[in-house]
Design a protein around this motif. Sequence first.
Motif, PDB file in Angstrom:
ATOM      1  N   ARG A 149       0.828  -1.220   0.000  1.00 34.29           N
ATOM      2  CA  ARG A 149       0.000   0.000   0.000  1.00 34.29           C
ATOM      3  C   ARG A 149       0.856   1.261   0.000  1.00 34.29           C
ATOM      4  N   VAL A 150       1.923   1.266   0.775  1.00 36.19           N
ATOM      5  CA  VAL A 150       2.804   2.434   0.855  1.00 36.19           C
ATOM      6  C   VAL A 150       3.488   2.682  -0.485  1.00 36.19           C
ATOM      7  N   LYS A 151       4.030   1.621  -1.093  1.00 41.28           N
ATOM      8  CA  LYS A 151       4.737   1.763  -2.375  1.00 41.28           C
ATOM      9  C   LYS A 151       3.772   2.161  -3.491  1.00 41.28           C
ATOM     10  N   LYS A 152       2.586   1.590  -3.490  1.00 37.20           N
ATOM     11  CA  LYS A 152       1.613   1.937  -4.530  1.00 37.20           C
ATOM     12  C   LYS A 152       1.182   3.389  -4.393  1.00 37.20           C
ATOM     13  N   ARG A 153       0.958   3.815  -3.174  1.00 33.38           N
ATOM     14  CA  ARG A 153       0.562   5.212  -2.959  1.00 33.38           C
ATOM     15  C   ARG A 153       1.667   6.166  -3.406  1.00 33.38           C
ATOM     16  N   ALA A 154       2.903   5.852  -3.059  1.00 30.38           N
ATOM     17  CA  ALA A 154       4.026   6.700  -3.467  1.00 30.38           C
ATOM     18  C   ALA A 154       4.118   6.760  -4.991  1.00 30.38           C
ATOM     19  N   MET A 155       3.944   5.623  -5.635  1.00 29.71           N
ATOM     20  CA  MET A 155       3.994   5.569  -7.094  1.00 29.71           C
ATOM     21  C   MET A 155       2.839   6.367  -7.693  1.00 29.71           C
ATOM     22  N   ASP A 156       1.640   6.175  -7.184  1.00 33.83           N
ATOM     23  CA  ASP A 156       0.459   6.848  -7.725  1.00 33.83           C
ATOM     24  C   ASP A 156       0.486   8.362  -7.507  1.00 33.83           C
ATOM     25  N   LEU A 157       1.174   8.830  -6.471  1.00 32.61           N
ATOM     26  CA  LEU A 157       1.243  10.261  -6.195  1.00 32.61           C
ATOM     27  C   LEU A 157       2.312  10.979  -7.024  1.00 32.61           C
ATOM     28  N   ASN A 158       3.156  10.222  -7.706  1.00 29.85           N
ATOM     29  CA  ASN A 158       4.151  10.839  -8.584  1.00 29.85           C
ATOM     30  C   ASN A 158       3.425  11.526  -9.745  1.00 29.85           C
ATOM     31  N   ASP A 159       3.794  12.767 -10.039  1.00 31.63           N
ATOM     32  CA  ASP A 159       3.104  13.550 -11.071  1.00 31.63           C
ATOM     33  C   ASP A 159       3.101  12.857 -12.429  1.00 31.63           C
ATOM     34  N   LYS A 160       4.224  12.284 -12.818  1.00 29.56           N
ATOM     35  CA  LYS A 160       4.325  11.648 -14.143  1.00 29.56           C
ATOM     36  C   LYS A 160       3.448  10.403 -14.216  1.00 29.56           C
ATOM     37  N   VAL A 161       3.440   9.619 -13.159  1.00 30.07           N
ATOM     38  CA  VAL A 161       2.616   8.406 -13.119  1.00 30.07           C
ATOM     39  C   VAL A 161       1.138   8.781 -13.102  1.00 30.07           C
ATOM     40  N   ALA A 162       0.785   9.768 -12.298  1.00 32.35           N
ATOM     41  CA  ALA A 162      -0.619  10.195 -12.208  1.00 32.35           C
ATOM     42  C   ALA A 162      -1.102  10.738 -13.551  1.00 32.35           C
ATOM     43  N   THR A 163      -0.278  11.549 -14.207  1.00 35.95           N
ATOM     44  CA  THR A 163      -0.646  12.100 -15.513  1.00 35.95           C
ATOM     45  C   THR A 163      -0.813  10.983 -16.531  1.00 35.95           C
ATOM     46  N   TYR A 164       0.082   9.992 -16.477  1.00 32.40           N
ATOM     47  CA  TYR A 164      -0.015   8.851 -17.388  1.00 32.40           C
ATOM     48  C   TYR A 164      -1.314   8.081 -17.153  1.00 32.40           C
ATOM     49  N   LYS A 165      -1.641   7.829 -15.898  1.00 32.07           N
ATOM     50  CA  LYS A 165      -2.849   7.062 -15.601  1.00 32.07           C
ATOM     51  C   LYS A 165      -4.111   7.778 -16.057  1.00 32.07           C
TER      52      LYS A 165
END
Length: 144
Positions: free
Chosen positions: A78-94
């Motif tokens: 959960r911690v790693k997924k949240r950190a990944m999902d909060l990254n601007d580039k990852v969020a923009t991609y999603k």
Amino acid sequence: MIATLEFVEILDKSELLAEMVLNSEVYEEFQNAKLAMDTDLEAQRLIREFAAVKEHYEDVQRFGRYHPDYSEIMKSVRVKKRAMDLNDKVATYKIAERKFQGLLDEISQYIAFSVSDQIKVPKDGAALTDHGCGHGGACGCNAS
């Protein structure tokens, strides 16, 4: 002979449709977001970390709560997924990925319903899942 001509016409139109999709703003936005994410070192580090902990998670899932590292791995995922999902580039991609998937779903629905409104069409990228009938709840099912 007629079937062959119809088949060629369908192929031509499908190639035109594919070209239109590849030239769309939604696809361009998706490609730009993917390139930005793929070239961002921080985003790639976060993705690698999440993938590594997810492997451990899948091992733990075989044993469930009985695995000695269950609580630790569940929290770590959960911690790693949240950190990944909060990254601007990852969020923009999603976000771009969801928009592009929406376009593909809309095209699929348009094609299917032009044949028959009884055809089940995947919605929200839910191909091959059991989330309603594909008619968006129009038939009275519990589409989610």
